[in-house]
Design a protein around this motif. Structure first.
Motif, short mmCIF file in Angstrom:
data_model
loop_
_atom_site.label_atom_id
_atom_site.label_comp_id
_atom_site.label_asym_id
_atom_site.label_seq_id
_atom_site.Cartn_x
_atom_site.Cartn_y
_atom_site.Cartn_z
N GLU A 236 1.68 1.62 5.61
CA GLU A 236 1.43 1.80 4.17
C GLU A 236 0.28 1.22 3.78
O GLU A 236 0.14 -0.06 4.51
N VAL A 243 2.96 -2.19 -2.85
CA VAL A 243 3.22 -2.24 -1.51
C VAL A 243 4.49 -3.49 -1.31
O VAL A 243 5.28 -3.31 -0.51
N PRO A 247 7.77 -0.82 -2.13
CA PRO A 247 7.25 -0.10 -0.72
C PRO A 247 7.83 1.45 -0.59
O PRO A 247 9.03 1.47 -1.01
N ALA A 252 7.96 -0.80 5.56
CA ALA A 252 7.61 -1.74 4.70
C ALA A 252 8.79 -2.24 3.86
O ALA A 252 9.05 -3.40 3.50
N THR A 312 -0.35 4.45 -3.36
CA THR A 312 -0.61 3.90 -2.07
C THR A 312 -0.58 5.25 -0.98
O THR A 312 -0.74 6.43 -1.64
#
Ligand SMILES: Nc1ncnc2c1ncn2[C@@H]1O[C@H](COP(=O)(O)OP(=O)(O)OP(=O)(O)O)[C@@H](O)[C@H]1O
Ligand SMILES: Nc1ncnc2c1ncn2[C@@H]1O[C@H](COP(=O)(O)OP(=O)(O)OP(=O)(O)O)[C@@H](O)[C@H]1O
Ligand code: SF4
Ligand SMILES: [Mg+2]
Ligand SMILES: [Mg+2]
Lengths: 326, 330
Positions: A236, A243, A247, A252, A312
């Motif tokens: 990621e 994040v 996430p 993550a 993301t």
């Protein structure tokens, strides 16, 4: 041209070993913009350092770049001759490593080392270079730099030595700095000083920084964007708030939950079962699938490509073209 | 012994001789040099609790731990565990029996394992040394049980340490520590060398074992978030002295000593995205030549002349003149 300083596309790095060709970096892509700090995190062996070494052209045999492109301000640097690459390194890319002593020669006064770097990469006279070196030492917060410039590395404490290394990395005014665990060997109070310094320099000079570390706390504090690596791939990548706080990728998510924080009240930390696979035994499909709480059929067969999700990019089948989370 | 105290440490001191070799001293006319690694440390640990020592590198945490378990003789002071003195020669016999109940886990488990021994033999070593179980079959049984307890498989007993990952080796170290029916475990940075996901596994395991077996822990770490997760009570060390002791809520919620405050401000934390840390001035001074008075004074924003002259005593859990004088807001 855009503000992109470093652009890495589909990078593959392999090591030829007796047991065959091991793929350490397998299709990694990311960009770093001017003045931006990209944090690179992931467990030991995830490929953070190898990625950094590839960018600075320091992958030594039996390793080699087996695919992809690395561009510095649009110019390919992954296929330069060693001689040309040496000039890029130092002049356009600065390096900071965990152990400051790997960057400093114990036999030379720190000033000589900085002056030499400045003179190799600029036309400054010896006198002007020395003045410039003193400015740099001042800038990184070395007290009494006129005097300390004539000291040897061993006369500096760990934190001060790391500052000298930062000064050295900045000496040629590089566009990009690769910092691999620059604060890992330092105490927290000194670590805070070094990170604050790095952030300030990056803002003021517009230097792009690739900050490799295990320490998510350092990332949360310093990075603008974060790449989470797993088994030589980017799981990621996105803005630090997304994040770290929200996430998407199951790895993550596990990683963030596994980290004790100063505000956590949880009795138990999130536990990701097992360990990251060795390079000799990366499972087919998604490399995380044997440890993943959300694994399903497709994960074992097909490798997930990074796709945009919210702000993301996530490499996980849970977020495929339909773009929805399970 | 104070009520409920399982470990009592009183005015513990350790001085190391760090002089150059004799010949150099004579030639260079250098005086003998000593380093006060631990300088008057006292605390108690109650049965079943986790007492954590935090502090930056060189503050003396490991030296305290080694003296507590009897690996290093103190220069002065006293350690009592379960009412038995770790220093009094008259209690040597009782101490030998106690030794089996005290175990230490280190940062690098590999360094404390014989690489040529199978893991089964490594775990069985304390059982044999203290003659706790008779008969090979019974020992093998117990080793299997211990491996299961720490989340490994009884078959793993046949493997060698190098066949395990760092986290698995730390599990083996914990299994060995528990093999002797330990009730007091001293962990010196037991997870500092591990990846966060593996660290989470080991920290969870240590807490589960504590709940199940009623273990008492002395837990050493420089990572404040880890300490916050594990500890019941915490001692903060600076240059060989304890500067603040308190329960978790106090240390993290209402830290009083300026060093504790500074340390908490300096910690990078997941919750602090983009937050600039409070800049910390200075570094830990040279322990061979520490500042006079309160050793934190050169870095302390509240230092005055008294701080530069007089060593503050630990009063009500804090060793700070400014706190004692009410110069620091709560
Ligand atoms: N010279 C080499 N020969 C063979 N394999 C290598 C070599 N250098 C690195 N590797 C392998 O490449 C993978 C990635 O290593 P890398 O050093 O990038 O990890 P990392 O993410 O930086 O880990 P750490 O957090 O431990 O520094 C690892 O599996 C490592 O064993
Ligand atoms: N055997 C020894 N001889 C001389 N000095 C020593 C010895 N052992 C420890 N010291 C010194 O004593 C001080 C305290 O060391 P100690 O290892 O207890 O610190 P620590 O808090 O555990 O640090 P770290 O976080 O780095 O493990 C340090 O200044 C160290 O250099
Ligand atoms: S692709 Fe599958 S196995 Fe991989 S992280 Fe996503 S859900 Fe888990
Ligand atoms: Mg690395
Ligand atoms: Mg130590």
């Amino acid at each position: 041209m855009s503000d992109t300083v470093l652009s890495v596309r589909d990078l593959r790095v392999v090591f030829e070993t007796r047991r065959g060709t091991l793929t350490a970096i397998d299709g990694v892509s990311f960009d770093i913009a001017r003045g931006e700090i990209l944090g690179v995190v992931g467990e030991s062996g995830a490929g953070k350092s190898v990625t950094g070494s590839a960018v600075i052209g320091l992958i030594d045999p039996p390793g080699r770049i087996a695919g992809g492109e690395i561009r510095l301000r649009g110019e390919r640097i992954d296929n330069l001759t060693p001689e040309k690459m040496r000039r890029v390194r130092g002049r356009r890319i600065g390096m900071i490593f965990q152990d400051p002593l790997t960057s400093l020669d114990p036999l030379y006064r720190v000033g000589e080392q900085i002056v030499e770097t400045i003179r190799t990469h600029t036309d400054l006279s010896a006198k002007a270079a020395r003045a410039r070196a003193i400015d740099l030492l001042t800038e990184v917060g070395i007290p009494a730099p006129e005097r300390r410039i004539d000291g040897y590395p061993h006369e500096f404490s760990g934190g001060m030595r790391q500052r000298v290394v930062i000064a050295l990395a900045l000496a040629a005014e590089p566009e990009l700095i690769i910092a691999d665990e620059p604060t890992t060997a330092l105490d927290v109070s000194v670590q805070a000083q070094v990170i604050t310094l790095l952030k300030r320099l990056c803002r003021e000079r517009g230097t792009a920084v690739m900050l490799v570390t295990h320490d998510m706390g350092v990332i949360a504090e310093a990075a603008d964007r974060v790449a989470v690596m797993y088994s030589g791939r980017v799981a990621e990548i996105g803005p630090v708030e997304s994040v770290v706080r929200a996430p998407h990728h199951p790895y993550a998510r596990g990683l963030m939950g596994a980290i004790p924080t100063l505000s956590d009240t949880a009795e138990r930390l999130t536990q990701i079962p097992g360990a990251m696979p060795r390079l000799t035994a990366i499972p087919p499909g998604c490399a995380f699938n044997p440890r993943c709480p959300n694994v399903f059929g497709r994960c074992r067969a097909e490798r997930p490509e990074p796709l945009p999700v919210d702000r993301t990019r996530v490499a996980c089948h849970l977020y495929d073209e339909r773009g929805e989370a399970a | 012994m104070s009520a409920g105290a399982y470990v009592e440490v009183e005015d513990l001191r350790r001085v190391f001789d760090v002089s150059k070799p004799w010949l150099n001293r004579v030639i260079e006319r250098a005086p003998r040099q000593t380093l006060k690694a631990v300088d008057g440390v006292g605390f108690t640990i109650r049965r079943g609790e986790t007492f954590a020592l935090v502090g930056e590198s060189g503050s003396g945490k490991s030296t305290v731990a080694r003296m507590v378990v009897g690996l290093l003789p103190p220069s002065a002071g006293e350690v009592r565990i379960a009412d038995i003195s770790m220093t009094d020669p008259r209690q040597a016999a009782a101490r030998r029996r106690l030794r089996a109940r005290i175990q230490m886990i280190f940062q690098d488990p590999y360094a404390s394992m014989n690489p040529r021994w199978r893991v089964g033999a490594i775990i069985a070593e304390p059982i044999r040394a203290f003659n706790l179980i008779q008969g090979e079959a019974a020992i093998r049984e117990r080793v299997g049980e211990l491996l299961r307890l720490v989340g490994l498989h009884p078959d793993d007993a046949r493997k060698y340490p190098h066949e395990f990952s760092g986290g698995q080796r730390q599990r083996v170290a914990i299994a060995r520590a528990l093999a002797s029916q330990a009730e007091f475990l001293v962990g010196d940075e037991p997870t500092s060398a591990l990846d966060v996901s593996v660290q989470a596994q080991i920290l969870n395991l240590m807490r589960d074992l504590q709940d199940r077996l009623g273990l008492t822990y002395l837990f050493i770490s420089h990572n404040l978030a880890v300490v916050r997760h594990m500890a019941t009570r915490i001692g903060v060390m600076y240059l060989g002295r304890l500067v603040e002791v308190g329960d978790k809520a106090t240390i993290f919620g209402r830290p009083r000593h300026p060093y504790t405050r500074m340390l908490l401000d300096a910690v990078p934390d997941l919750a602090h995205i983009g937050r600039a840390r409070t800049p910390v001035s200075g570094e830990i001074p040279n322990p061979i030549d520490p500042p006079s008075g309160c050793t934190f004074n050169p870095r302390c924003p509240h230092a005055n002349n008294r701080c530069r002259a007089e060593v503050p005593k630990l009063i009500d859990g804090v060793a700070c003149h400014a706190v004692e004088e009410g110069r620091l807001g709560a």
